[in-house]
Motif scaffolding. Structure first.
Motif, PDB file in Angstrom:
ATOM      1  N   MET A 279      57.543  45.675  46.362  1.00  0.00           N
ATOM      2  CA  MET A 279      57.068  44.516  45.650  1.00  0.00           C
ATOM      3  C   MET A 279      55.744  44.861  45.001  1.00  0.00           C
ATOM      4  N   ALA A 280      55.542  44.387  43.805  1.00  0.00           N
ATOM      5  CA  ALA A 280      54.294  44.618  43.087  1.00  0.00           C
ATOM      6  C   ALA A 280      53.356  43.438  43.330  1.00  0.00           C
ATOM      7  N   TRP A 281      52.255  43.708  43.976  1.00  0.00           N
ATOM      8  CA  TRP A 281      51.269  42.666  44.267  1.00  0.00           C
ATOM      9  C   TRP A 281      50.382  42.456  43.056  1.00  0.00           C
ATOM     10  N   THR A 282      49.829  41.261  42.935  1.00  0.00           N
ATOM     11  CA  THR A 282      48.919  40.942  41.830  1.00  0.00           C
ATOM     12  C   THR A 282      47.610  40.392  42.403  1.00  0.00           C
ATOM     13  N   THR A 283      46.618  40.302  41.539  1.00  0.00           N
ATOM     14  CA  THR A 283      45.351  39.722  41.980  1.00  0.00           C
ATOM     15  C   THR A 283      45.517  38.238  42.315  1.00  0.00           C
ATOM     16  N   ALA A 284      46.480  37.578  41.676  1.00  0.00           N
ATOM     17  CA  ALA A 284      46.761  36.175  42.005  1.00  0.00           C
ATOM     18  C   ALA A 284      47.276  36.062  43.451  1.00  0.00           C
ATOM     19  N   ASP A 285      48.057  37.048  43.887  1.00  0.00           N
ATOM     20  CA  ASP A 285      48.535  37.064  45.274  1.00  0.00           C
ATOM     21  C   ASP A 285      47.368  37.231  46.239  1.00  0.00           C
ATOM     22  N   LEU A 286      46.448  38.117  45.887  1.00  0.00           N
ATOM     23  CA  LEU A 286      45.269  38.332  46.729  1.00  0.00           C
ATOM     24  C   LEU A 286      44.424  37.061  46.795  1.00  0.00           C
ATOM     25  N   ASP A 287      44.262  36.407  45.665  1.00  0.00           N
ATOM     26  CA  ASP A 287      43.509  35.146  45.642  1.00  0.00           C
ATOM     27  C   ASP A 287      44.185  34.081  46.504  1.00  0.00           C
ATOM     28  N   ALA A 288      45.510  34.009  46.443  1.00  0.00           N
ATOM     29  CA  ALA A 288      46.256  33.003  47.204  1.00  0.00           C
ATOM     30  C   ALA A 288      46.096  33.207  48.703  1.00  0.00           C
ATOM     31  N   ILE A 289      46.196  34.435  49.153  1.00  0.00           N
ATOM     32  CA  ILE A 289      46.081  34.666  50.596  1.00  0.00           C
ATOM     33  C   ILE A 289      44.635  34.511  51.061  1.00  0.00           C
ATOM     34  N   ASN A 290      43.678  34.887  50.225  1.00  0.00           N
ATOM     35  CA  ASN A 290      42.275  34.663  50.577  1.00  0.00           C
ATOM     36  C   ASN A 290      41.966  33.173  50.687  1.00  0.00           C
ATOM     37  N   GLN A 291      42.522  32.385  49.790  1.00  0.00           N
ATOM     38  CA  GLN A 291      42.332  30.937  49.828  1.00  0.00           C
ATOM     39  C   GLN A 291      42.928  30.348  51.098  1.00  0.00           C
ATOM     40  N   ALA A 292      44.113  30.804  51.461  1.00  0.00           N
ATOM     41  CA  ALA A 292      44.759  30.309  52.682  1.00  0.00           C
ATOM     42  C   ALA A 292      43.942  30.669  53.918  1.00  0.00           C
ATOM     43  N   ILE A 293      43.431  31.884  53.967  1.00  0.00           N
ATOM     44  CA  ILE A 293      42.601  32.316  55.098  1.00  0.00           C
ATOM     45  C   ILE A 293      41.340  31.456  55.168  1.00  0.00           C
ATOM     46  N   ALA A 294      40.723  31.215  54.026  1.00  0.00           N
ATOM     47  CA  ALA A 294      39.474  30.453  53.992  1.00  0.00           C
ATOM     48  C   ALA A 294      39.657  29.002  54.434  1.00  0.00           C
ATOM     49  N   THR A 295      40.831  28.436  54.155  1.00  0.00           N
ATOM     50  CA  THR A 295      41.054  27.031  54.490  1.00  0.00           C
ATOM     51  C   THR A 295      41.767  26.833  55.817  1.00  0.00           C
ATOM     52  N   GLY A 296      42.195  27.928  56.441  1.00  0.00           N
ATOM     53  CA  GLY A 296      42.884  27.821  57.727  1.00  0.00           C
ATOM     54  C   GLY A 296      44.368  27.525  57.603  1.00  0.00           C
ATOM     55  N   ALA A 297      44.920  27.631  56.399  1.00  0.00           N
ATOM     56  CA  ALA A 297      46.351  27.388  56.200  1.00  0.00           C
ATOM     57  C   ALA A 297      47.155  28.589  56.685  1.00  0.00           C
ATOM     58  N   SER A 298      48.364  28.357  57.139  1.00  0.00           N
ATOM     59  CA  SER A 298      49.220  29.457  57.578  1.00  0.00           C
ATOM     60  C   SER A 298      50.350  29.716  56.588  1.00  0.00           C
ATOM     61  N   LYS A 299      50.453  28.886  55.553  1.00  0.00           N
ATOM     62  CA  LYS A 299      51.512  29.019  54.553  1.00  0.00           C
ATOM     63  C   LYS A 299      50.874  29.408  53.224  1.00  0.00           C
ATOM     64  N   VAL A 300      51.474  30.413  52.561  1.00  0.00           N
ATOM     65  CA  VAL A 300      50.948  30.912  51.293  1.00  0.00           C
ATOM     66  C   VAL A 300      52.065  30.919  50.257  1.00  0.00           C
ATOM     67  N   ARG A 301      51.773  30.410  49.067  1.00  0.00           N
ATOM     68  CA  ARG A 301      52.706  30.509  47.946  1.00  0.00           C
ATOM     69  C   ARG A 301      52.143  31.561  46.987  1.00  0.00           C
ATOM     70  N   PHE A 302      52.929  32.629  46.805  1.00  0.00           N
ATOM     71  CA  PHE A 302      52.490  33.736  45.969  1.00  0.00           C
ATOM     72  C   PHE A 302      52.848  33.486  44.503  1.00  0.00           C
ATOM     73  N   ALA A 303      52.362  34.361  43.624  1.00  0.00           N
ATOM     74  CA  ALA A 303      52.506  34.189  42.173  1.00  0.00           C
ATOM     75  C   ALA A 303      53.965  34.136  41.730  1.00  0.00           C
ATOM     76  N   ASP A 304      54.855  34.818  42.449  1.00  0.00           N
ATOM     77  CA  ASP A 304      56.271  34.817  42.065  1.00  0.00           C
ATOM     78  C   ASP A 304      57.029  33.638  42.688  1.00  0.00           C
TER      79      ASP A 304
END
Length: 66
Positions: free
Chosen positions: A1-26
């Motif tokens: 799978m090809a990761w994007t900076t949007a994916d990195l931003d999404a998982i960082n946001q989830a970590i910062a807010t304490g969420a366990s669910k992440v929606r990636f760019a795709d």
């Protein structure tokens, strides 16, 4: 799978807010079992993108008598 900076931003946001669910760019949605799993994937994405995670800094205090 090809990761994007949007994916990195999404998982960082989830970590910062304490969420366990992440929606990636795709539009995939992943639910992680632990923060350790999320950090591991975050580090994998950063490595894929050629980004280095910020180094951990540790400071030790020392006391002495003169």
């Amino acid at each position: 799978m090809a990761w994007t900076t949007a994916d990195l931003d999404a998982i960082n946001q989830a970590i910062a807010t304490g969420a366990s669910k992440v929606r990636f760019a795709d539009n995939r949605e992943v639910t992680y079992r632990s923060l350790a799993d999320m950090r591991s994937v975050r580090d994998e994405i950063a490595a894929f993108l050629g980004l280095k995670p910020a180094p951990l800094c540790t400071t030790y205090a020392s006391f002495g008598r003169d």
